[in-house]
Each structure stands twice: as C-alpha cells, then as structure tokens.
Scaffold this active site. Structure first.
Site, PDB file in Angstrom:
ATOM      1  N   SER A 200       2.569  -5.437  -1.805  1.00  0.00           N
ATOM      2  CA  SER A 200       2.892  -6.626  -2.597  1.00  0.00           C
ATOM      3  C   SER A 200       4.336  -7.043  -2.302  1.00  0.00           C
ATOM      4  O   SER A 200       4.672  -7.267  -1.134  1.00  0.00           O
ATOM      5  CB  SER A 200       2.661  -6.340  -4.078  1.00  0.00           C
ATOM      6  OG  SER A 200       2.695  -7.526  -4.818  1.00  0.00           O
ATOM      7  N   ASP A 415      -8.093  -9.705  -3.062  1.00  0.00           N
ATOM      8  CA  ASP A 415      -6.784  -9.698  -3.729  1.00  0.00           C
ATOM      9  C   ASP A 415      -6.702 -10.875  -4.696  1.00  0.00           C
ATOM     10  O   ASP A 415      -6.756 -12.030  -4.282  1.00  0.00           O
ATOM     11  CB  ASP A 415      -5.679  -9.766  -2.675  1.00  0.00           C
ATOM     12  CG  ASP A 415      -4.307  -9.482  -3.267  1.00  0.00           C
ATOM     13  OD1 ASP A 415      -4.039  -9.919  -4.406  1.00  0.00           O
ATOM     14  OD2 ASP A 415      -3.500  -8.831  -2.584  1.00  0.00           O
ATOM     15  N   HIS A 455      -5.737  -6.251  -5.498  1.00  0.00           N
ATOM     16  CA  HIS A 455      -4.316  -6.318  -5.159  1.00  0.00           C
ATOM     17  C   HIS A 455      -3.743  -4.901  -5.043  1.00  0.00           C
ATOM     18  O   HIS A 455      -3.428  -4.280  -6.044  1.00  0.00           O
ATOM     19  CB  HIS A 455      -3.557  -7.125  -6.195  1.00  0.00           C
ATOM     20  CG  HIS A 455      -2.124  -7.370  -5.815  1.00  0.00           C
ATOM     21  ND1 HIS A 455      -1.769  -8.001  -4.641  1.00  0.00           N
ATOM     22  CD2 HIS A 455      -0.966  -7.067  -6.441  1.00  0.00           C
ATOM     23  CE1 HIS A 455      -0.445  -8.069  -4.573  1.00  0.00           C
ATOM     24  NE2 HIS A 455       0.067  -7.512  -5.648  1.00  0.00           N
TER      25      HIS A 455
END
Ligand SMILES: *[C@@H]1O[C@H](CO)[C@@H](O)[C@H](O)[C@H]1NC(C)=O
Ligand SMILES: *[C@@H]1O[C@H](CO)[C@@H](O)[C@H](O)[C@H]1NC(C)=O
Ligand SMILES: *[C@@H]1O[C@H](CO)[C@@H](O)[C@H](O)[C@H]1NC(C)=O
Ligand SMILES: *[C@@H]1O[C@H](CO)[C@@H](O)[C@H](O)[C@H]1NC(C)=O
Ligand SMILES: *[C@@H]1O[C@H](CO)[C@@H](O)[C@H](O)[C@H]1NC(C)=O
Ligand SMILES: *[C@@H]1O[C@H](CO)[C@@H](O)[C@H](O)[C@H]1NC(C)=O
Ligand SMILES: *[C@@H]1O[C@H](CO)[C@@H](O)[C@H](O)[C@H]1NC(C)=O
Length: 543
Positions: A200, A415, A455
């Site tokens: 991320s 995601d 994610h």
C-alpha cells in the site's frame, strides 16, 4: 509446527549465519551466552548517530509479550510476540529543524547477515510492528519508522512541508541509512544484502526507493503500491461524489452492491475458464450494470436490482476517471471487490478520510476544506503541487537496474482501496520509459497479479503468499514473495510464478482449501478445462 519445519529448511538452504569477528564472543547459538544480552544493553550508549536521540536498547527474549504503550492509539497496535531472541533499539532522528522520525531496529540473535526495512500504510505514522516481527523471526536485522509523524491522521502535515517530505521519502531513507549503521555497530560487520518489504503506502515507498534511492536495497518487495499518489487521493475522494450521501438517488445500499457483485460474477467469472467466484484477470471484465436495472413495476427499495440512476453510479465506479482537458486521473476500480468489507469505505456515502486529510492538511492547508466540493480543478492543482515529489511515478528504473536491484511487485486483483488496474499501468509505463520488453524487464522487475486478494491481504483467492506474517502458508520460495526475493538476489533464481494458498477458515495453519499459481504479468492465469480447478496444475499462465 509446520511453520517451524519449513523455517528450518529455508534457513539451511539460504542462511549464512554471521559469526561475529573479533575476540569478544557474540555467539548466535543456543547456549546460555549472556554476551548478546550485555552487548544489547550497552548498545544505546555506544551509538553515535548524528541528530539522533537513542531512547533505549533492550534485550527481548523469544516469545515475550510486547505491548506498545507509547504508540499512538489510532494505530490500533495490539501486543505481539516474536518467536526469536532479539535486541530492540528505539531512537528519534531529527530530519530538519521542525521534523523527526521515530524508528526502531530489531536485531535478532540468530542473524543471517541480511538487513531489511519495513514500510508504512495509508497516511500513517505507525511502525509496522507485525512486519518487523515477521522478518526478525526470519533472521533479518530489521528496521521500522513512523514515517515522520504519529498516528493515522494527516493533521501533523498542516503547514509543515518537512513532515510531508518525511512521509514522501525521507523517513524510509533516513531509517535505512541509520539502521544499517546500527546493525553494523551491533554485529561488528556490515550486512551482506539489504531488503525492503511493504504494501500500500509501503508499496509506494518501495518504488520510491527503486526510483530515487537505488543504493538502499538489493531486493524490494512492493505490494499494492500507492503510485501516482496525488491522483490516487483525488480518485479515492471522488467516490463520495458518485454515490452522494446514503439515501441519495445515486447511492446503492450494501445489499444492492451484493447484487452488483453477483451480476459481475455472472458476466465475468467464467472468462478465465472456471466459475469459482474469482476473476483471474479483471482487465478482461467490461461489466454492464444496466443488466441489473429493475423491471417496471418492481416495488421500491428492492435490494436485488437497481435504478437507472444507480446503474450510472456503478458504471462510473468501473470507468477510468478523467480530469481537466481529458487527462487520465486514475484508472477504474477493478470489478470483483464489492463484497470485501472495506469496499463500503468507498461506497458508504461518506468522504474517504485519507483523501480528505490529504486535501485539507497538505494540498490546501485548510482544515475546513469541504470534500463535497472536490472536482477536476482540485485534481489538477494537487497533482501539479506534487509536494516532495510524492507522486512516485518515474518510469525510469535504470539506476536500480544498473546496480542489480531486484523488484518484486504484486497486487491483489480484488483490491478495494487501490485499484489493481493501476499496477499494469505502471509496469507498462516503465516498459515505455525504458523501452524494454517484458523479457528484458524480467531481469530486474517482475509483477505478479494475485487473484482473489483484497488490499494487501484477505479475499477468497489463494492469498497466502508470505507478504505478511499472518499471510504466510510456507517459507518455500515458490510460495513466499519474501523468500522468493532472497533467492532471486542471492542465488539468481527469479520467480516465474507465486504459488498462493487459500485456507478453509481463512487463517493460516488450518486445512488448505486450494492452491493456485499467480502468473507474472503480462501472462494471465487460465483454467485448462482439465482436472480439478482446485489443483494449481489445472491452470496455465498464458499470453
Ligand atoms: C539459527 O539458525 C540456524 C540456521 O541458520 C539454525 O540451524 C539454528 O537452529 C538457529 N538457532 C536458533 C536459536 O534459532
Ligand atoms: C499481553 O499483554 C497484554 C497487556 O499488556 C494482555 O492484555 C494480553 O492478554 C497479553 N497477551 C498474551 C498472549 O499473554
Ligand atoms: C511520536 O511518539 C514517540 C513515542 O511516544 C515520541 O517519542 C515522538 O516524539 C513522537 N513524535 C512526534 C513527531 O510527535
Ligand atoms: C543533521 O541535521 C542538520 C540540521 O537539520 C542537517 O543539516 C544535517 O544534514 C543532519 N545530518 C544528517 C547526518 O542527517
Ligand atoms: C424505502 O426507502 C425510503 C428512502 O430510502 C425510506 O424512507 C423508506 O422507509 C423505505 N421503505 C421501506 C418499506 O423500506
Ligand atoms: C487545459 O487546457 C487549457 C487550454 O488549453 C489550459 O490553459 C490548461 O492549462 C489545461 N489544463 C490542464 C490541467 O492541463
Ligand atoms: C473452521 O472453523 C470452525 C468454527 O470455528 C470449526 O468448527 C472447523 O473445525 C474449522 N475447520 C477447519 C478445517 O479448520
């Protein structure tokens, strides 16, 4: 148990456990050797680091319950334990007259000679302690930093570009330079290889290092990277404009999103050859939401179909976002992630907090800026502002390539926070910028699409790939992105595919539901039509 067995196999095939030089013993063996502990306690007073204040160095015995009472409560950091003995060092390093990072180095007794930096997430100033525990257990001397501020809020950025600079690149880089010197002081020898692991914002930090600090790492594992960061904040803020507040005609209820998800599967799940709830390549899914419009006479508030206005919302969610003069702001949300809990962060009829904070505390320095006014002029302004070059979109990785740096990029294909469509876009941007086909990129940069992964973790796919401690099924380099990177850097054997695992109950260590290979881009995974789809060998990576 299973974990430990594989761990030992990994250690014996790859580890070169360092022997401390010099006459003083610094055994990394099992015995009742107190010198490791003594050297650890003395370390704080021995470190001479410019602009730094060392808070402590303390020995932590294996399996000690560590609680992080100093950590900002918004980080939500619970207690954890690490399965090996290590020396824990904490310090503060000034990065300017009005900014600093808080960092820690975790130095395992059984050191492999490897160094590793972890990254961060969101807009956070939170050390990734769980990642630090993971890599310390694997024998890396490990560092983590708070990215220049504490807690999850963007408020510390307000009128302080130095804190933004820390967040953009200076925290990781400072952490690495200082961390390598702490490691060297403690073990009395230089690390042999240096690694990075993050997802991320952590993925963006990994690419920032590849783009701008090629000397920092030999191997970079970067997941779901928050690349093209200014535009990402515009894109993540625009969902509220599409849905409006809960109850607006443009807004869909969670039940309606469930219906959308099922309709997406009905249209796209079979494209890869297997109807299993997992879309291997969402790029091939051109979803048509108008098929879900309620027939005339349907009672109001029916949750299994949508209005034409709602269909326009859904179509916009799954369309690329363009700004002023038709410039691309960010690629579309990939279809398939609608059921993952956090999806409702974007579709819940509320502004997305990280986007709000970015515009309030960085772009406009105005805590009262109203996210409902976000629009193309703001997209253009924030991307032109590009503070501390946080965009992280250089397609030129030639310095990293020249130094022999290896980059393993992965992205979950469900995601729900950073669309996986942005990752092939970056890969292709690198290919264009460097004028290299995939066969040449393969020498130093490989990108894997992890089907059914949310994610950085979660999701119905074979998502246990070793990118996080809790996300680890095996330390076998064929099944673990971190040990795959170690093998690539140290043995020259690059990964061609990553074998992921899905567990029946969704947590590691239980019964395996199925395993699946995740292909190297631009190959796509396809069911051959023969054999059990739960068998990874029933699938093929095809052009
Ligand atoms: C240290 O690592 C070696 C392999 O590199 C392993 O054989 C040994 O069991 C480890 N010792 C401890 C205490 O973990
Ligand atoms: C670890 O310590 C915290 C309090 O500091 C406690 O709440 C928690 O239950 C402990 N965990 C274990 C596994 O002992
Ligand atoms: C962050 O928290 C640490 C630990 O409580 C503290 O030492 C440090 O000064 C804080 N940093 C900032 C920038 O507030
Ligand atoms: C220490 O801080 C000063 C003032 O901010 C800065 O000029 C200098 O480069 C810093 N030193 C290091 C090693 O970062
Ligand atoms: C239907 O939706 C409207 C507006 O969201 C709401 O006011 C109403 O109570 C709902 N009716 C039923 C039967 O759920
Ligand atoms: C859009 O085009 C106009 C007119 O050519 C130009 O003045 C403006 O700078 C452009 N805006 C962007 C964001 O490129
Ligand atoms: C999954 O969890 C359920 C309930 O927690 C438990 O009864 C079951 O045995 C578990 N199954 C496996 C394969 O671990």
């Amino acid at each position: 148990m299973r974990f430990r067995l594989v761990h030992a196999a990994f250690a014996s095939s790859l580890a070169a456990v360092a022997q401390c030089s010099g006459s003083n013993s610094c055994s990394n063996g099992n015995g009742n050797d107190n010198s490791f502990q003594q050297r650890c306690s003395k370390l704080a007073s021995q470190l001479k680091i410019e602009n730094a204040t060392v808070w402590f160095s303390e020995y932590v015995a294996a399996n000690t319950n560590i609680s992080f009472s100093d950590t900002d409560p918004s980080c939500g950091q619970g207690p954890l334990s690490v399965g090996v003995d290590f020396c824990r060092v904490a310090l503060r390093v000034a990065t300017s007259s009005r900014s600093s990072i808080s960092m820690e180095a975790w130095l395992p007794r059984n050191w492999t000679g490897r160094f590793l930096s972890t990254g961060n997430g969101g807009l956070n100033g939170c050390l990734s302690y769980d990642d630090m525990a993971y890599t310390t257990e694997l024998g890396f001397s490990t560092v983590g930093a708070n990215n220049g501020h504490n807690g999850t809020s963007g408020a510390p950025f307000l009128n302080n570009p130095e804190v933004v600079t820390d967040f953009a690149w200076r925290s990781v880089h400072t952490n690495v330079v200082v961390g390598k010197s702490i490691s060297k002081t403690f073990y009395r020898q230089q690390h042999k290889k240096s690694y990075y692991l993050g997802c991320s914002t952590g993925g963006r930090q990994g690419f920032m290092s590849a783009q701008s600090f090629p000397d920092d790492f030999d191997g970079i594992v970067a997941g779901a990277p928050a690349l093209d960061f200014n535009n990402l904040n515009s894109w993540s803020g625009h969902f509220y404009l599409l849905t409006g507040a809960a109850g607006s005609p443009t807004y869909l209820t969670p039940d309606q999103w469930t219906a959308v998800h099922q309709d997406i599967l009905a249209q796209c799940d079979g494209i890869d050859g297997a109807v299993d709830g997992i879309i291997e390549d969402p790029e091939l899914c051109q979803y048509r939401p108008e098929s879900l419009i309620c027939p005339p006479g349907t009672p109001a508030n029916t949750s299994t179909c949508i209005t034409g206005t709602q269909a326009a919302t859904v179509r916009a969610v799954f369309s690329d976002l363009y700004g002023q003069n038709g410039t691309l702001v960010y690629p579309r949300m990939q279809p398939g992630s609608e059921l993952l809990g956090e999806a409702y962060i974007y579709y819940a009829g509320q502004p997305f907090q990280y986007s709000v904070d970015w515009f309030r505390y960085v772009v406009y320095n105005n805590p009262n800026w109203n996210p409902a006014t976000l629009g193309p002029a703001d997209y253009a302004y924030s991307d032109a502002l590009n503070p501390a070059d946080i965009r992280t979109w250089s397609g030129d990785l030639s310095a990293a390539r020249a130094r022999g740096v290896k980059i393993l990029h992965y992205h979950g294909q469900q995601d729900q926070i950073i669309t996986s469509a942005n990752s092939p876009r970056y890969y292709n941007h690198v290919a264009q910028t460097m004028s290299l086909p995939s066969s040449a990129l393969d020498d130093f940069y490989r990108f894997f699409r992890i089907s059914g992964m949310g994610h950085c973790s979660g999701g119905p796919g074979a998502v246990f790939i070793g990118n996080q401690r809790a996300n680890t099924a095996s330390l076998d380099p064929d099944q673990n992105v971190l040990t795959a990177m170690v093998r690539w850097v140290e043995e020259g054997k690059a990964p061609d595919a990553i074998l992921g695992t899905a567990f029946v109950n969704g947590t590691a260590g239980g019964q395996i539901a199925f395993q699946r290979w995740h292909c190297k881009y631009p190959l796509r995974n396809t069911y051959t039509g023969k054999g059990d789809p739960k068998d990874p060998d029933s699938w093929k990576c095809v052009v």
